[in-house]
Structures are given as C-alpha cells and as structure tokens.
Design an enzyme around this catalytic site. Structure first.
Site, mmCIF file in Angstrom:
data_model
loop_
_atom_site.group_PDB
_atom_site.id
_atom_site.type_symbol
_atom_site.label_atom_id
_atom_site.label_comp_id
_atom_site.label_asym_id
_atom_site.label_seq_id
_atom_site.Cartn_x
_atom_site.Cartn_y
_atom_site.Cartn_z
ATOM 1 C CG HIS A 299 -3.050 -0.562 -6.906
ATOM 2 N ND1 HIS A 299 -3.505 0.068 -5.780
ATOM 3 C CD2 HIS A 299 -3.010 -1.885 -6.592
ATOM 4 C CE1 HIS A 299 -3.719 -0.821 -4.823
ATOM 5 N NE2 HIS A 299 -3.420 -2.021 -5.309
ATOM 6 N NE ARG B 106 -4.325 -1.289 0.105
ATOM 7 C CZ ARG B 106 -4.506 -2.347 -0.676
ATOM 8 N NH1 ARG B 106 -3.541 -2.728 -1.499
ATOM 9 N NH2 ARG B 106 -5.637 -3.024 -0.653
ATOM 10 C CD GLU C 99 -2.848 3.352 -5.345
ATOM 11 O OE1 GLU C 99 -3.952 2.773 -5.568
ATOM 12 O OE2 GLU C 99 -1.860 2.741 -4.924
#
Length: 351
Positions: free
Chosen positions: A316, A268, A297
């Site tokens: 991601h 993360r 993000e």
C-alpha cells in the site's frame, strides 16, 4: 504533550507570561488529537496556527485502540489516518465536543459516515493531492507485472539466468492494447494520460454512469462491466470501496477476462474477492495481477497469493512520495483548522 508554541508567543507579547496564565489560555483552545506521527508539513501548520492545543501519537505504528479511545475523550477535533476505525464506539468515547474529523486519506471506508452525519460532525479528506503519485505507482505496478520484472530479478539473483532463450520470461506489451478502467475519476484519467505514450490502441471504462467530461480528456469509451472484462488487455481498478463495489472483482469478472489480461488494483483491497483472484491466477484464467492494496493489510506472509509468480504485491505505497504525503498532511491540517473555525474546508466530504 498538548502544545501550541504560537499561543505562548502571543501571550508573551501581550503581558509577562505566568504559568497560571499560560495554562488558562491553553485550556481555552480547541483540543485536538492526532492519531499518528504525520508528515512535518501538517504538524507545522497546527503548531504555527496558535488555534489549537494538540496531542499526537508519536509513532509510525498505529495507536492502540484502547489508547485511542482514551485520548479522544473531550476532543473538539481529530486528525486521523486510514488505519483508524472511526465508528460509533469511538465517537461515543470522544463525546459531544467533537466537531471535526479530518482524515489524511482520499478513501473514507474507515469512517462510519452515517454516525458522523447523525452527530453533525464535519469531515475533511485529502483528494486530488495524491493523484499524480497514485497514477505513477499504478503504471509502475502495471509494467512490473506485465513484463514480469520481479520474476526476472529473482532469476538474475539466484542463478536462473542462463543462456538466451526465445520465450523465457516473455510478458505482455501495452502497444496496440486495450486498457480498461473501473471507476473513472481523476486518478483513472491520470493513469490513462501516462499510458497513452505507450501506443495504447483504446481506452474503455465502466462506472455507475457515463462520465463524458472526464472520458473526453482521454478519449475513453463507456462500456458495461461485462464488456470491460471481455475487452481489456489491462484492467486498472480505480473505484472507491462502497457497499456496491465491495467484492465486485470476483470470479464473475475474472472468468470473462482474456487469458493474457493483466489485473491491477491500487484502489482498496475490499473491491476484490481474493480467493477468486487466486483461482484465476493459479489456473491461468488471467495472466497476472499487481496489487498495492489487499484485505487485510498487511496481508499475512503465508497468504496463498504470495506463492504465485504471476502476482506482484506491494504494501500500500501508491501515495508514498515525500511531496504527496506532506501535501496530504498539510491539507488534513488545514481542513481541521477551517472546520474548527466554522469555515469552509479546503476539501470537505459532503455527508
């Protein structure tokens, strides 16, 4: 659209279906909101179950917060993804009917666990099914960063590829190296198993406590966080984001790392202090970093990290394989249905 095709089929077998009878039957089914267009495996499970009526935000983009707060009202269950913040405000909007929250993710930092526990709402999540995909992507990112593949591709495309030069685009190899893992779980073990054939000399790890049952699988040695930083040629971050790990990868860690060290994060974004990472990369304190996760993000395109040649940033995509995303979707759906039936979930987060 609220739907349950199987419910309609069952009604037709029992008695001639009338519009009134169908709507009465539908209204008795638990009401579920799906916050994103999830992969088809999960949707098919929900449709074929005949156990719920569900509405879905039919888009690849996140549901607007205002719309989400409106749609969850009166729901018995919610199937969400990691972009939806499930907090007290949303739970208040949903109301007292909400019994189950199923997230299509292994991480749960987007959930207010204290609020869910206080309200007696059960939580399903999707660990294990994405282990292989995340481990594969981590290894790919590590190799891409350490062997400077993005830089090399750019040079080949833009005319930088000239005569052969002795040290041009040289990187760092895994053979005879020490690989460190911060947060040894299933993914950390899977990463080490994939790296072993590269003739890695030693695996070390740091965690809140020793994990001998997992460490023995890869013959990894437990060390302190300081030792992990000092000894690792490659450092893979695999820990969950918690209040304890938030910002744990900061200047204190980077300043102790080797100058030839490669830092990889597929956990993360919040576990990394990105300002400190930029400083470490831009000053040559460490050799390179590969990130699949950032804060926020998406990371703004003008962010300083994007200006660095020695920083590879992905959007991601660690779990982004067709097999894995469908498996996650199916597990999230099965968690939801089991929770609504009051049964044991395949994967329940114990609050």
């Amino acid at each position: 659209m609220w739907c349950s095709r199987t419910a309609l089929g069952r009604l037709q077998k029992i008695t001639p279906c009338t519009v009134t009878g169908f709507h009465r039957a539908m209204s008795m089914l638990p009401k579920v909101y799906v916050t994103r267009k999830v992969p088809p495996a999960g949707l098919e499970i929900l449709r074929k179950s005949g156990q719920v009526q569900f509405e879905m935000w039919d888009s690849d983009d996140p549901v607007p917060r205002v719309e989400l707060l409106k749609k969850v009202k009166g729901c018995d269950g919610i199937l969400c993804v990691l972009t939806e913040k499930i907090d007290a405000h949303l739970l208040d909007a949903a109301g007292p009917n909400l019994k189950v929250l199923s997230t299509m993710s292994v991480g749960f930092d987007h959930l207010s666990l204290d609020e869910l526990k206080k309200r007696g709402i059960r939580v399903g999540y999707t660990p294990e099914v994405l282990t292989d995909a995340v481990a594969e992507l981590t290894v790919a990112l590590l190799l891409t960063t350490s062997r400077r593949l993005i830089e090399a591709t750019h040079e080949a495309k833009t005319g930088g590829w000239g005569t052969w030069r002795t040290l041009w685009l040289c990187g760092h190899e895994l053979a005879n190296s020490t690989v460190g893992i911060l947060g040894l779980g299933r993914i950390g073990v899977a990463i080490a198993e994939r790296l072993k054939p590269f003739k890695v000399k030693k695996f070390i790890y740091s965690d809140v406590e020793p994990r001998p049952e997992l460490a023995n699988i890869i013959e990894a040695e437990y060390v302190s966080l300081d030792e992990l930083a000092k000894e690792s040629d490659f450092l893979a971050i695999c820990c969950a984001l918690t209040p304890e790990t938030h910002g744990i990868c900061n200047w204190n860690l980077f300043s102790k790392m080797k100058k030839n060290a490669i830092f990889i994060n597929t956990s993360r974004g919040g576990v990394v202090n990105q300002e400190d990472l930029y400083e470490a990369l831009s000053t040559g304190r460490i050799a390179g970093a590969g990130l699949d996760v950032t804060t926020p993000e998406p990371l703004p395109t003008h962010h300083p990290l994007f200006t660095l040649k020695n920083c590879v940033i992905l959007p991601h995509i660690a779990s982004a394989s067709y097999t894995t995303r469908n498996s996650m979707s199916a597990l999230a759906a099965n968690n939801l249905l089991a929770g609504l039936r009051g049964e044991r979930m395949p994967k329940e987060l114990k609050l």
